[in-house]
Scaffold this motif. Sequence first.
Motif, PDB file in Angstrom:
ATOM      1  N   ARG A  12       0.620  -1.403   0.105  1.00  0.00           N
ATOM      2  CA  ARG A  12       0.245   0.157   0.117  1.00  0.00           C
ATOM      3  C   ARG A  12       0.758   1.247  -0.057  1.00  0.00           C
ATOM      4  NH1 ARG A  12      -4.228   1.309   3.331  1.00  0.00           N
ATOM      5  NH2 ARG A  12      -2.607   0.146   5.521  1.00  0.00           N
ATOM      6  N   SER A  16       0.702   2.959   4.106  1.00  0.00           N
ATOM      7  CA  SER A  16       0.538   1.796   3.936  1.00  0.00           C
ATOM      8  C   SER A  16       1.669   1.686   6.653  1.00  0.00           C
ATOM      9  CB  SER A  16       1.964   0.844   3.819  1.00  0.00           C
ATOM     10  OG  SER A  16       2.482  -0.314   4.679  1.00  0.00           O
ATOM     11  N   ARG A  17       0.951   1.267   7.013  1.00  0.00           N
ATOM     12  CA  ARG A  17       1.233   1.387   8.407  1.00  0.00           C
ATOM     13  C   ARG A  17       2.700   0.327   8.909  1.00  0.00           C
ATOM     14  NH1 ARG A  17      -4.536  -0.305  10.353  1.00  0.00           N
ATOM     15  NH2 ARG A  17      -4.440  -2.039   9.604  1.00  0.00           N
ATOM     16  N   THR A  18       2.939  -0.678   8.492  1.00  0.00           N
ATOM     17  CA  THR A  18       4.409  -1.210   8.113  1.00  0.00           C
ATOM     18  C   THR A  18       4.627  -0.622   8.008  1.00  0.00           C
ATOM     19  OG1 THR A  18       3.000  -3.072   8.174  1.00  0.00           O
ATOM     20  CG2 THR A  18       4.620  -3.348   7.960  1.00  0.00           C
ATOM     21  N   PRO A  90       3.044  -6.446   5.420  1.00  0.00           N
ATOM     22  CA  PRO A  90       2.452  -6.493   6.294  1.00  0.00           C
ATOM     23  C   PRO A  90       2.007  -8.575   6.195  1.00  0.00           C
ATOM     24  CG  PRO A  90       1.630  -5.964   3.856  1.00  0.00           C
ATOM     25  CD  PRO A  90       2.515  -5.535   3.932  1.00  0.00           C
ATOM     26  N   PHE A  91       1.013  -8.303   6.577  1.00  0.00           N
ATOM     27  CA  PHE A  91       0.228 -10.079   7.052  1.00  0.00           C
ATOM     28  C   PHE A  91      -0.622 -10.246   6.546  1.00  0.00           C
ATOM     29  CE2 PHE A  91      -1.830 -13.538   9.948  1.00  0.00           C
ATOM     30  CZ  PHE A  91      -0.559 -13.923  10.195  1.00  0.00           C
ATOM     31  N   TRP A  92      -0.647 -10.719   5.287  1.00  0.00           N
ATOM     32  CA  TRP A  92      -1.357 -11.313   4.961  1.00  0.00           C
ATOM     33  C   TRP A  92      -1.927 -12.865   4.558  1.00  0.00           C
ATOM     34  CZ3 TRP A  92      -1.379  -8.748  -1.420  1.00  0.00           C
ATOM     35  CH2 TRP A  92      -1.458  -6.758  -1.132  1.00  0.00           C
ATOM     36  N   ASP A  93      -2.845 -13.364   4.973  1.00  0.00           N
ATOM     37  CA  ASP A  93      -2.982 -14.417   4.624  1.00  0.00           C
ATOM     38  C   ASP A  93      -2.506 -15.230   5.186  1.00  0.00           C
ATOM     39  OD1 ASP A  93      -5.881 -13.638   2.861  1.00  0.00           O
ATOM     40  OD2 ASP A  93      -3.920 -13.066   1.484  1.00  0.00           O
ATOM     41  N   LEU A  94      -2.203 -15.024   6.220  1.00  0.00           N
ATOM     42  CA  LEU A  94      -1.027 -15.585   7.400  1.00  0.00           C
ATOM     43  C   LEU A  94       0.494 -15.426   7.223  1.00  0.00           C
ATOM     44  CD1 LEU A  94      -3.486 -19.051   7.790  1.00  0.00           C
ATOM     45  CD2 LEU A  94      -3.511 -17.076   9.185  1.00  0.00           C
ATOM     46  N   THR A 136       2.994  -5.660  10.416  1.00  0.00           N
ATOM     47  CA  THR A 136       1.680  -4.763  11.167  1.00  0.00           C
ATOM     48  C   THR A 136       0.584  -6.292  10.845  1.00  0.00           C
ATOM     49  OG1 THR A 136       0.945  -3.969   9.512  1.00  0.00           O
ATOM     50  CG2 THR A 136       2.352  -2.826  11.182  1.00  0.00           C
ATOM     51  N   ARG A 137      -0.412  -6.838  11.545  1.00  0.00           N
ATOM     52  CA  ARG A 137      -1.515  -7.681  12.023  1.00  0.00           C
ATOM     53  C   ARG A 137      -2.880  -7.021  11.730  1.00  0.00           C
ATOM     54  NH1 ARG A 137       2.109 -10.117  14.620  1.00  0.00           N
ATOM     55  NH2 ARG A 137       3.586 -10.786  13.655  1.00  0.00           N
ATOM     56  N   GLY A 138      -3.720  -6.791  11.217  1.00  0.00           N
ATOM     57  CA  GLY A 138      -5.071  -7.002  11.513  1.00  0.00           C
ATOM     58  C   GLY A 138      -5.513  -7.623  12.779  1.00  0.00           C
ATOM     59  N   GLY A 139      -5.425  -8.899  12.937  1.00  0.00           N
ATOM     60  CA  GLY A 139      -5.687  -9.471  13.936  1.00  0.00           C
ATOM     61  C   GLY A 139      -4.604  -9.927  15.065  1.00  0.00           C
ATOM     62  N   TYR A 141      -1.684 -12.967  15.884  1.00  0.00           N
ATOM     63  CA  TYR A 141      -0.857 -14.148  15.601  1.00  0.00           C
ATOM     64  C   TYR A 141       0.115 -14.365  16.073  1.00  0.00           C
ATOM     65  CZ  TYR A 141      -5.254 -14.419  12.242  1.00  0.00           C
ATOM     66  OH  TYR A 141      -5.899 -14.363  11.421  1.00  0.00           O
ATOM     67  N   ASP A 174      -6.543  -3.876  12.861  1.00  0.00           N
ATOM     68  CA  ASP A 174      -7.999  -3.285  12.326  1.00  0.00           C
ATOM     69  C   ASP A 174      -9.006  -4.588  13.576  1.00  0.00           C
ATOM     70  OD1 ASP A 174      -6.755  -3.517   9.791  1.00  0.00           O
ATOM     71  OD2 ASP A 174      -6.505  -5.149   9.023  1.00  0.00           O
TER      72      ASP A 174
HETATM   73  C1  LIG Z   1      -4.897  -9.001   1.399  1.00  0.00           C
HETATM   74  C2  LIG Z   1      -4.515  -9.229   2.650  1.00  0.00           C
HETATM   75  C3  LIG Z   1      -4.883  -9.815   3.846  1.00  0.00           C
HETATM   76  C4  LIG Z   1      -4.814  -9.371   4.787  1.00  0.00           C
HETATM   77  N1  LIG Z   1      -5.103 -10.957   5.481  1.00  0.00           N
HETATM   78  C5  LIG Z   1      -4.721 -11.255   7.318  1.00  0.00           C
HETATM   79  C6  LIG Z   1      -5.034 -12.251   7.966  1.00  0.00           C
HETATM   80  O1  LIG Z   1      -4.588 -12.774   7.818  1.00  0.00           O
HETATM   81  N2  LIG Z   1      -4.895 -12.048   9.155  1.00  0.00           N
HETATM   82  C7  LIG Z   1      -4.386 -10.473   9.553  1.00  0.00           C
HETATM   83  O2  LIG Z   1      -4.595 -10.532  10.894  1.00  0.00           O
HETATM   84  N3  LIG Z   1      -4.693  -9.861   9.565  1.00  0.00           N
HETATM   85  C8  LIG Z   1      -4.999  -9.722   7.615  1.00  0.00           C
HETATM   86  N4  LIG Z   1      -5.004  -8.626   6.826  1.00  0.00           N
HETATM   87  C9  LIG Z   1      -5.342  -7.474   7.704  1.00  0.00           C
HETATM   88  C10 LIG Z   1      -3.136  -6.587   7.057  1.00  0.00           C
HETATM   89  O3  LIG Z   1      -2.435  -8.117   8.289  1.00  0.00           O
HETATM   90  C11 LIG Z   1      -3.722  -5.277   8.008  1.00  0.00           C
HETATM   91  O4  LIG Z   1      -4.637  -4.375   7.398  1.00  0.00           O
HETATM   92  C12 LIG Z   1      -2.250  -4.234   7.775  1.00  0.00           C
HETATM   93  O5  LIG Z   1      -2.236  -3.907   9.703  1.00  0.00           O
HETATM   94  C13 LIG Z   1      -1.894  -4.115   6.679  1.00  0.00           C
HETATM   95  O6  LIG Z   1      -0.528  -3.583   6.902  1.00  0.00           O
HETATM   96  P1  LIG Z   1      -0.140  -2.050   5.881  1.00  0.00           P
HETATM   97  O7  LIG Z   1      -1.068  -0.587   6.651  1.00  0.00           O
HETATM   98  O8  LIG Z   1       0.977  -1.824   5.895  1.00  0.00           O
HETATM   99  O9  LIG Z   1      -0.804  -2.775   4.431  1.00  0.00           O
HETATM  100  C14 LIG Z   1      -4.875  -8.225   5.182  1.00  0.00           C
HETATM  101  C15 LIG Z   1      -4.556  -7.370   4.854  1.00  0.00           C
HETATM  102  C16 LIG Z   1      -5.111  -7.707   3.319  1.00  0.00           C
HETATM  103  C17 LIG Z   1      -5.094  -6.499   2.166  1.00  0.00           C
END
Ligand SMILES: Cc1cc2nc3c(=O)[nH]c(=O)nc-3n(C[C@H](O)[C@H](O)[C@H](O)COP(=O)(O)O)c2cc1C
Length: 198
Positions: A12, A16-18, A90-94, A136-139, A141, A174
């Motif tokens: 992003r 991006s926060r990361t 960023p953390f995407w799909d684990l 950074t992660r949404g949840g 893990y 998130d």
């Molecule tokens: C395509 C996609 C997949 C993601 N998968 C996960 C996930 O598996 N687990 C989770 O906790 N967050 C997930 N997230 C949320 C991101 O980890 C979270 O918003 C993160 O802070 C995004 O970093 P950024 O701001 O640097 O883009 C996902 C976000 C995107 C866009």
Amino acid sequence: MEHLLFVNGCVRGEKSRTLKLARRFLERYQAAHPDTEVTEVDVCAQRLSPQYPEVLAERDAVWNAGGLDQPMFAPARQFAAADKIVIAAPFWDLSFPAALKIYLERISVTDITFGYDADGNSVGLCKASKLLYITTRGGYYAGTPLDIATQHIKGLAVMYGIPCVHFLDAEGLDDVRNDKQALLEQAMERADALAEEF
Ligand SMILES: Cc1cc2nc3c(=O)[nH]c(=O)nc-3n(C[C@H](O)[C@H](O)[C@H](O)COP(=O)(O)O)c2cc1C
């Protein structure tokens, strides 16, 4: 002069926060280590294609012809030569975004970033003493088997011969119950402390 390679896998971009967390770390790191030269590789800007059959065939042909000095392997040589490495994604799909996976596949070149000894054991060939992975992660893990990204980076560091691996993260960004700005600010403070010792 020390060379730090920053591998930017933050899809992003400046939103991006990361990346914000990584920039804070790098700013403090440079302040604490003014003789460091930082080189950034933006894996999205490179638009590297996956190693489809024809891409892999070309790579094998160049490698088999002894072409380790060819432009195709420049990213691997750059990675192998760095004194320290910071990867942010960023953390995407684990795990992490495919763009970073493609970059890691491209720099994983036998006899540049890793090799084999006379007994067939894998040996790391990278010069870096330390690698930092920022995410950074949404949840939530961290420390669970579902954090595939951390396991993957730890394994690659062993393969590349990088003895010391650090992790810096912010979680729950998130989760609607959380004050996201406060969580990110706490991670920034950990970045400041790590920048002194890394
Ligand atoms: C395509 C996609 C997949 C993601 N998968 C996960 C996930 O598996 N687990 C989770 O906790 N967050 C997930 N997230 C949320 C991101 O980890 C979270 O918003 C993160 O802070 C995004 O970093 P950024 O701001 O640097 O883009 C996902 C976000 C995107 C866009």
